[in-house]
Design a protein around this motif. Structure first.
Motif, mmCIF file in Angstrom:
data_model
loop_
_atom_site.group_PDB
_atom_site.id
_atom_site.type_symbol
_atom_site.label_atom_id
_atom_site.label_comp_id
_atom_site.label_asym_id
_atom_site.label_seq_id
_atom_site.Cartn_x
_atom_site.Cartn_y
_atom_site.Cartn_z
ATOM 1 N N GLY A 145 -0.213 1.778 5.794
ATOM 2 C CA GLY A 145 -1.430 1.072 5.840
ATOM 3 C C GLY A 145 -2.697 1.826 4.954
ATOM 4 N N PHE A 146 -1.808 2.989 4.340
ATOM 5 C CA PHE A 146 -2.915 3.567 3.572
ATOM 6 C C PHE A 146 -3.303 2.660 2.058
ATOM 7 N N GLU A 147 -4.536 2.439 1.756
ATOM 8 C CA GLU A 147 -4.743 1.543 0.678
ATOM 9 C C GLU A 147 -4.568 2.044 -0.666
ATOM 10 N N THR A 148 -4.789 3.292 -0.795
ATOM 11 C CA THR A 148 -4.653 4.215 -2.028
ATOM 12 C C THR A 148 -3.828 5.291 -2.071
ATOM 13 N N LYS A 149 -3.418 5.783 -2.875
ATOM 14 C CA LYS A 149 -2.446 7.037 -2.800
ATOM 15 C C LYS A 149 -3.289 8.187 -2.550
ATOM 16 N N THR A 150 -4.566 8.273 -2.886
ATOM 17 C CA THR A 150 -5.431 9.263 -2.521
ATOM 18 C C THR A 150 -5.634 9.332 -1.228
ATOM 19 N N ALA A 151 -5.701 8.164 -0.549
ATOM 20 C CA ALA A 151 -5.819 8.131 1.175
ATOM 21 C C ALA A 151 -4.548 8.910 1.682
ATOM 22 N N ALA A 152 -3.561 8.522 1.032
ATOM 23 C CA ALA A 152 -2.254 8.795 1.602
ATOM 24 C C ALA A 152 -2.088 10.292 1.475
ATOM 25 N N GLY A 204 0.766 -1.210 0.022
ATOM 26 C CA GLY A 204 -0.112 -0.100 -0.010
ATOM 27 C C GLY A 204 0.654 1.334 0.190
ATOM 28 N N TRP A 205 0.289 2.377 0.746
ATOM 29 C CA TRP A 205 0.889 3.493 0.613
ATOM 30 C C TRP A 205 1.227 4.036 2.099
ATOM 31 N N ALA A 206 2.314 4.925 2.111
ATOM 32 C CA ALA A 206 2.629 5.358 3.557
ATOM 33 C C ALA A 206 2.803 6.823 3.365
ATOM 34 N N VAL A 207 2.691 7.563 4.673
ATOM 35 C CA VAL A 207 3.105 8.856 4.620
ATOM 36 C C VAL A 207 4.180 9.271 5.544
ATOM 37 N N GLN A 208 5.336 9.775 4.832
ATOM 38 C CA GLN A 208 6.414 10.015 5.667
ATOM 39 C C GLN A 208 6.437 11.590 6.345
ATOM 40 N N VAL A 209 6.944 11.679 7.560
ATOM 41 C CA VAL A 209 6.794 12.972 7.926
ATOM 42 C C VAL A 209 8.155 13.539 8.600
ATOM 43 N N ALA A 210 9.133 12.553 8.461
ATOM 44 C CA ALA A 210 10.642 13.123 8.921
ATOM 45 C C ALA A 210 11.597 11.962 8.500
ATOM 46 N N SER A 211 13.014 12.470 8.632
ATOM 47 C CA SER A 211 14.177 11.524 8.443
ATOM 48 C C SER A 211 15.001 12.232 9.381
ATOM 49 N N SER A 212 15.877 11.433 10.108
ATOM 50 C CA SER A 212 16.638 11.891 10.960
ATOM 51 C C SER A 212 17.873 10.821 11.098
ATOM 52 N N PRO A 213 19.229 11.288 11.404
ATOM 53 C CA PRO A 213 20.073 10.305 11.825
ATOM 54 C C PRO A 213 19.839 9.809 13.213
ATOM 55 N N SER A 214 18.894 10.122 13.817
ATOM 56 C CA SER A 214 18.587 9.614 15.514
ATOM 57 C C SER A 214 17.122 8.814 15.166
ATOM 58 N N GLU A 215 17.346 7.672 15.252
ATOM 59 C CA GLU A 215 16.019 6.724 15.329
ATOM 60 C C GLU A 215 15.293 7.192 16.479
ATOM 61 N N GLU A 216 15.793 7.563 17.710
ATOM 62 C CA GLU A 216 14.826 8.085 18.710
ATOM 63 C C GLU A 216 13.946 9.454 18.317
ATOM 64 N N GLU A 217 14.857 10.281 17.450
ATOM 65 C CA GLU A 217 14.030 11.642 16.991
ATOM 66 C C GLU A 217 13.028 11.133 16.207
ATOM 67 N N ALA A 218 13.401 10.193 15.228
ATOM 68 C CA ALA A 218 12.353 9.770 14.247
ATOM 69 C C ALA A 218 11.113 9.311 14.995
ATOM 70 N N ARG A 219 11.329 8.557 15.996
ATOM 71 C CA ARG A 219 10.225 7.759 16.753
ATOM 72 C C ARG A 219 9.544 8.893 17.444
ATOM 73 N N GLY A 220 10.335 9.713 18.020
ATOM 74 C CA GLY A 220 9.668 10.959 18.739
ATOM 75 C C GLY A 220 8.643 11.741 17.651
ATOM 76 N N MET A 221 9.079 12.072 16.408
ATOM 77 C CA MET A 221 8.317 12.857 15.505
ATOM 78 C C MET A 221 6.920 11.716 15.077
ATOM 79 N N LEU A 222 7.373 10.791 15.383
ATOM 80 C CA LEU A 222 5.835 9.757 15.049
ATOM 81 C C LEU A 222 5.042 10.096 16.059
ATOM 82 N N ALA A 223 5.304 10.023 17.393
ATOM 83 C CA ALA A 223 4.510 10.296 18.480
ATOM 84 C C ALA A 223 3.895 11.740 18.376
ATOM 85 N N ARG A 224 4.776 12.962 18.195
ATOM 86 C CA ARG A 224 4.086 13.965 18.271
ATOM 87 C C ARG A 224 3.203 14.184 17.379
#
Length: 469
Positions: free
Chosen positions: A443-450, A390-410
């Motif tokens: 978990g987005f089924e279509t690109k329109t949903a994403a 399916g499709w995904a939405v990306q919100v961040a990329s970081s050299p720190s996995e902790e920062e990336a997880r933090g962005m997901l939570a926020r």
């Protein structure tokens, strides 16, 4: 005839004398008012890139902060959010004491509640005293305990001339600060919590059926002004703290004790005009507002929350270290979508997000979730997520996995509805010998949903793009 002429002459003398008395009285009143205004006045301009004082007048003299107090109230709220003690959706209960605070206020009845984000908006726009007290009681257990927390934080930030006794700034003879301390606090808010600092630029927000405007009249009037706060009591005079940015130049200025709101605004405008061009264009490196790890005083409520406050950074992010999406990454990913994807702009950013769409957003496909907790997401989630398709939405990329997880939570906290059925995960990749972690919602089924989900996130000032997995 002589008697009549003498009477006329006497009357003229009386009028001249009376006019002189009136002029003298007016002059005395004016002098007294000027003296009173002078005794309250203080001002400072600090280069927010270097910490250098560009202008100073009575900057270290004790003054009443009035509603500039709420800058520290909000600092502790932002700290609690980043420390995961509360979220923007946490309910803030209003006690009888909070509901009874003097205007200005939001007007919430005792026993009712609002969410944290609404409370934040009410403080930065209307300067709501009832919301300030309610937040203080929620985070500190009592307003008195919260005031001790505020003072402890002030000391940790280096605000040596500041003592807080309440969370709103209503008159208290023992609540004092200085122009220098308040400027330092303004810098700390922007350096330590840049994401939350954007609340201070809110021009208006809607509560119920009421549209509430910001008391800060320089927003939108003086180019570069992006906050911070106004204040007034009879004892303090008219106060204003301003953050201003033009290109790479940044200053924070404070004016205290203005004789009127217009006089205060005019002085601030003049300080900005004169000293912003003199500010340095060189930023980066160590923070101006560094904090020592002075423990915050305990309270009945705080004892039930996580023990550590949200850590503040020691330095500004270096160029090339990606916390949110880099501009180039967004451009590269969106270039292929630009012709098809429409981002709908609204005049009022405070409008409920769903009102900006003519049709409902397609719900993402419901799939079994893998490692859905962004705080505890393990690296195995990277491999598991690839099989979702399916499709995904990306919100961040970081050299720190902790920062990336933090962005997901926020991001989840800011947009819980549109991401309710999405699965947060991180994905590792290599670039120029450096390992990075992408923060994505799958978990987005279509690109329109994403794409539509990404539109909602953009309305909440979260950069993102849709990508096929």
């Amino acid at each position: 005839m002589r008697k009549q002429a003498g009477s006329i002459f006497s009357m003229r003398l009386f009028k001249v004398a009376l006019r002189g008395i009136l002029v003298a009285s007016v002059a005395l009143v004016s002098a007294t008012a000027a003296s009173a205004a002078s005794s309250k006045h203080a001002a400072i301009v600090i280069d927010a890139n270097t910490g250098k004082t560009l202008f100073s007048e009575n900057a270290d003299a004790p003054r009443y902060p009035a509603s500039l107090t709420k800058m520290m109230t909000l600092y502790l709220v932002f700290e609690a959010i980043n420390g995961r003690k509360i979220t923007l959706q946490t309910r803030v209960p209003f006690s009888a004491r909070a509901a009874a605070e003097s205007p200005t206020k939001l007007g919430v009845k005792a026993g009712n509640s609002i969410d944290v984000e609404t409370a934040i908006y009410s403080l930065v726009t209307r300067s709501a005293n009832d919301s300030a007290t309610a937040l203080a009681e929620m985070l500190g257990g009592s307003e008195q305990a919260f005031a001790r927390m505020m003072t402890a934080k002030a000391r940790a930030l280096g605000m040596s001339g500041t003592t807080f006794k309440n969370a709103h700034g209503l008159p208290n003879s023992d609540q004092k600060s200085t122009a220098r301390d308040l400027a330092l606090l303004g810098i700390a808010l922007k350096e330590h919590y840049p994401r939350e600092f954007k609340y201070f630029s809110t021009r208006s927000f809607t509560y119920g059926r009421t549209r509430i405007g910001n008391h800060n009249r320089l927003l939108g009037k003086i180019e570069g002004v992006d906050g911070i706060k106004t204040g007034y009591t009879r004892a303090s005079g008219f106060n204003l703290a301003s953050s201003v940015q033009s290109g790479d130049r940044r200053i924070v200025a404070v004016v205290l004790g203005g004789a009127s709101s217009s006089a205060r605004d005019n002085q601030m405008a003049e300080l900005i005009k004169r000293y912003l061009p003199r500010a340095s264009t060189r930023g980066g490196g160590q923070l101006i507002a560094r904090t020592s790890e002075t423990p915050t005083l305990a309270s009945p409520v705080a004892s039930m929350l996580p023990k550590r406050n949200a850590p503040t950074p020691d330095s500004r992010p270096r160029k090339g270290v990606i916390v949110a999406l880099s501009e180039q990454e967004v451009l590269d990913a969106e270039s292929a979508q630009m012709a098809q994807q429409t981002v709908i702009e609204t005049e009022e950013t405070t409008m409920p997000v769903m009102q900006a769409y003519a049709a409902p957003i397609p719900a993402p496909i419901r799939r079994p979730k893998v490692a859905v907790d962004p705080i505890n997401t393990a690296s195995t989630s990277q491999r598991a997520s690839k099989s979702q398709g399916g499709w995904a939405v990306q919100v961040a990329s970081s050299p720190s996995e902790e920062e990336a997880r933090g962005m997901l939570a926020r991001t989840t906290e800011k947009a819980p509805t549109v991401l309710a059925s999405a699965s947060p995960f991180t994905m590792q990749f290599e670039k120029s010998g450096t390992t990075y972690y992408r923060a994505r919602f799958g978990g987005f089924e279509t690109k329109t949903a994403a794409w539509n989900a990404c539109d909602v996130l953009k309305k909440k000032k979260i950069a993102c793009y849709a990508v096929q997995q």
